[in-house]
Design a protein around this motif. Structure first.
Motif, short mmCIF file in Angstrom:
data_model
loop_
_atom_site.label_atom_id
_atom_site.label_comp_id
_atom_site.label_asym_id
_atom_site.label_seq_id
_atom_site.Cartn_x
_atom_site.Cartn_y
_atom_site.Cartn_z
N LEU A 79 28.27 -25.43 46.26
CA LEU A 79 27.87 -25.19 44.68
C LEU A 79 26.65 -24.58 44.30
CD1 LEU A 79 29.51 -28.54 43.50
CD2 LEU A 79 30.09 -26.37 43.00
N MET A 80 25.93 -24.40 45.46
CA MET A 80 24.66 -23.75 45.15
C MET A 80 24.80 -22.42 45.14
SD MET A 80 22.52 -26.18 45.17
CE MET A 80 20.91 -25.65 45.58
N ILE A 81 26.07 -21.70 45.54
CA ILE A 81 26.43 -20.29 45.19
C ILE A 81 27.21 -20.23 44.25
CG2 ILE A 81 25.23 -19.48 47.65
CD1 ILE A 81 28.68 -19.24 48.32
N THR A 82 27.52 -21.05 43.24
CA THR A 82 28.38 -21.02 42.42
C THR A 82 27.33 -20.99 40.89
OG1 THR A 82 29.96 -22.40 43.48
CG2 THR A 82 30.36 -21.83 41.32
N THR A 83 27.96 -20.37 40.08
CA THR A 83 27.39 -20.52 38.69
C THR A 83 27.94 -21.71 37.68
OG1 THR A 83 28.87 -18.83 37.75
CG2 THR A 83 26.74 -17.91 38.67
N LYS A 114 34.64 -17.46 54.40
CA LYS A 114 34.32 -16.14 55.18
C LYS A 114 33.92 -15.08 54.27
CE LYS A 114 37.11 -17.71 59.06
NZ LYS A 114 38.59 -17.40 59.51
N TRP A 115 32.93 -14.41 54.35
CA TRP A 115 33.00 -13.20 53.77
C TRP A 115 33.18 -11.74 54.53
CZ3 TRP A 115 32.15 -14.19 48.67
CH2 TRP A 115 31.54 -15.65 48.66
N LEU A 116 33.21 -10.64 53.81
CA LEU A 116 33.52 -9.37 54.40
C LEU A 116 32.39 -8.89 55.17
CD1 LEU A 116 35.54 -7.60 51.59
CD2 LEU A 116 36.36 -8.67 53.50
N GLY A 117 31.18 -9.27 54.77
CA GLY A 117 29.91 -8.73 55.20
C GLY A 117 29.58 -7.19 54.72
N LEU A 118 29.95 -7.14 53.51
CA LEU A 118 29.34 -5.79 53.07
C LEU A 118 28.27 -6.19 52.31
CD1 LEU A 118 32.52 -4.78 51.24
CD2 LEU A 118 31.83 -3.82 53.31
N GLU A 119 27.11 -5.09 52.09
CA GLU A 119 25.81 -5.38 51.57
C GLU A 119 26.20 -5.53 50.17
OE1 GLU A 119 22.67 -4.53 49.25
OE2 GLU A 119 24.28 -2.85 49.37
N SER A 120 26.88 -4.85 49.72
CA SER A 120 27.43 -4.69 48.17
C SER A 120 28.05 -6.30 47.84
CB SER A 120 28.13 -3.88 47.68
OG SER A 120 29.57 -3.65 48.65
N GLU A 121 28.72 -6.65 48.70
CA GLU A 121 29.10 -8.06 48.58
C GLU A 121 28.11 -9.33 48.61
OE1 GLU A 121 32.71 -10.39 50.81
OE2 GLU A 121 30.89 -9.83 51.96
N ARG A 122 27.13 -8.73 49.19
CA ARG A 122 26.02 -10.08 49.18
C ARG A 122 25.26 -9.96 47.97
NH1 ARG A 122 24.90 -9.89 54.44
NH2 ARG A 122 24.00 -7.62 54.27
N ARG A 123 24.94 -8.38 47.88
CA ARG A 123 23.95 -8.10 46.44
C ARG A 123 24.64 -8.70 45.19
NH1 ARG A 123 24.26 -3.64 43.61
NH2 ARG A 123 25.45 -2.60 45.34
N LEU A 124 26.14 -8.69 44.91
CA LEU A 124 26.62 -8.87 43.71
C LEU A 124 27.31 -10.26 43.84
CD1 LEU A 124 28.17 -5.24 43.22
CD2 LEU A 124 26.69 -6.42 41.71
N MET A 125 26.79 -11.18 44.53
CA MET A 125 27.28 -12.52 44.70
C MET A 125 26.95 -13.11 43.41
SD MET A 125 28.41 -14.72 47.32
CE MET A 125 27.78 -13.77 48.88
N ASN A 126 27.98 -13.59 42.79
CA ASN A 126 27.75 -14.44 41.37
C ASN A 126 27.53 -13.57 40.27
OD1 ASN A 126 28.25 -16.97 42.57
ND2 ASN A 126 25.84 -17.32 43.01
N GLN A 127 27.63 -12.33 40.72
CA GLN A 127 27.39 -11.09 39.49
C GLN A 127 28.80 -10.41 39.68
OE1 GLN A 127 24.60 -11.29 38.08
NE2 GLN A 127 23.89 -12.60 39.43
#
Ligand code: NDP
Length: 311
Positions: free
Chosen positions: A42-46, A117-130
């Motif tokens: 839940l810490m990575i949920t808005t 599990k995540w894809l591991g893309l830089e853009s995926e990490r950057r736009l997490m919760n966005q």
């Protein structure tokens, strides 16, 4: 022998803190080890809008702060440490922290959760919760009326796409092979839903957008053709991994690593060891269901201690 805790809880998501609240109020003086990610998924949920009792919704991290406060109010001792080894061979259980300390307990409640599990893309990490999420039930509502994408070919991806199709005019589903792994019934549901468009042999190369998701660039891994699709939400649905590696020598697990509890209880095959939350649930995976099983684990632990006349 050193101090033997009545109740040691591993994990600090809704399951762990709920177990702690019940255990503390029952006079079990629980100690809770938070693990690597205090507060859990839940810490990575808005906004959390589906947890009863919060009619206006609540931010995930704020909710976990309140869970923690409630657990501490009744005397739970919180340790910001990771348990990396357990030994369930005796009647008193032993766990070891990453820093090498050995801790003893009559009962252990496992609430170690699961990680998407995540894809591991830089853009995926950057736009997490966005705009990037791994949970359609949690976040789909925020994308109502917009086009979204889902990655994955299993039951989770099929389920997420079907859920989103009820809210969104178009769901773009990217499957990396020319077939889905999902059960036939879920595949049929996907194929027969008009506003789900399946892209076979397709991988997401980059999620586009500066502050929030604006699109995705995909590539067909057979032809090499690339395409940009405008979307607002990007859902990674390529599976979860339960955080159960340290228990593999002791407890029964299914083939994906989810712990098996005994029917209608939070008990495991080892007396005094209980399991709750996503570590044992690959079906519902909701904060409220995790909290419910945390409560079950604490009640089972209390009965165990009472039967042994420890409390
Ligand atoms: P699965 O492991 O079953 O499926 C993962 C999917 O993601 C596969 O299609 C896989 O592709 C794909 N994938 C994995 N890595 C990548 C990557 N890097 N890029 C693109 N795609 C990737 O996970 P699920 O979460 O879907 O399901 C887990 C378990 O839970 C299953 O047993 C499932 O049946 C069950 N479940 C049941 C539900 C129900 O009954 N209602 C609902 C949800 C889950 P590939 O096939 O090529 O490996």
């Amino acid at each position: 022998m050193g101090v033997i805790h009545n109740c040691l809880i591993i994990g600090s998501g809704p399951a762990g803190y709920t177990a702690a609240i019940y255990a503390a109020r029952a006079g079990m003086n629980p100690v809770l080890y938070t693990g690597k990610e205090p507060g859990g998924q839940l810490m990575i949920t808005t906004d959390v809008e589906n947890y009863p009792g919060y009619p206006d919704g609540i931010m995930g991290p704020m909710m976990m702060e309140q869970f923690q406060k409630q657990a501490e109010r009744f005397g739970t001792e919180i340790k910001y440490e990771v348990i990396d080894k357990v030994d369930f061979s005796g009647s008193v259980h032993k766990v070891s922290t990453e820093s090498g300390e050995e801790v003893l307990a009559h009962t252990v409640i496992i609430s170690t959760g699961a990680s998407a599990k995540w894809l591991g893309l830089e853009s995926e990490r950057r736009l997490m919760n966005q705009g990037v999420s791994a949970c359609a039930v949690c976040d789909g509502f925020f994308f109502k009326g917009t086009e979204v994408a889902v990655v994955g070919g299993g039951d989770t991806a099929a389920e997420e796409a079907s859920y989103l199709a009820k809210l969104c005019p178009m769901v773009h589903l990217f499957v990396r092979r020319d077939e889905m792994r999902a059960s036939k019934i879920m595949q049929n549901r996907v194929i027969n839903t008009k506003n789900i468009k399946v892209y076979w042999n397709t991988e997401a190369e980059e999620i586009l957008g500066r502050e929030e998701v604006e699109g995705v660039r995909i590539i067909n891994n057979k032809t090499g053709n690339k395409q940009v699709i405008p979307i607002k939400g990007f859902f990674t649905a390529i599976g979860h991994k339960p955080n159960t590696d340290i228990f593999k020598d002791w407890l029964d697990m299914d083939e994906s690593g989810y712990l098996m509890n005994l029917p209608d209880s939070a008990k495991t095959k080892i007396p005094g060891v209980f399991v709750s939350g996503d570590a044992q649930d690959n079906v519902y995976r909701q904060a409220v269901t995790a909290a419910g099983t945390g409560c079950m684990a604490a009640l089972d632990a209390e009965r165990y201690l009472a039967a042994k006349e420890i409390i």
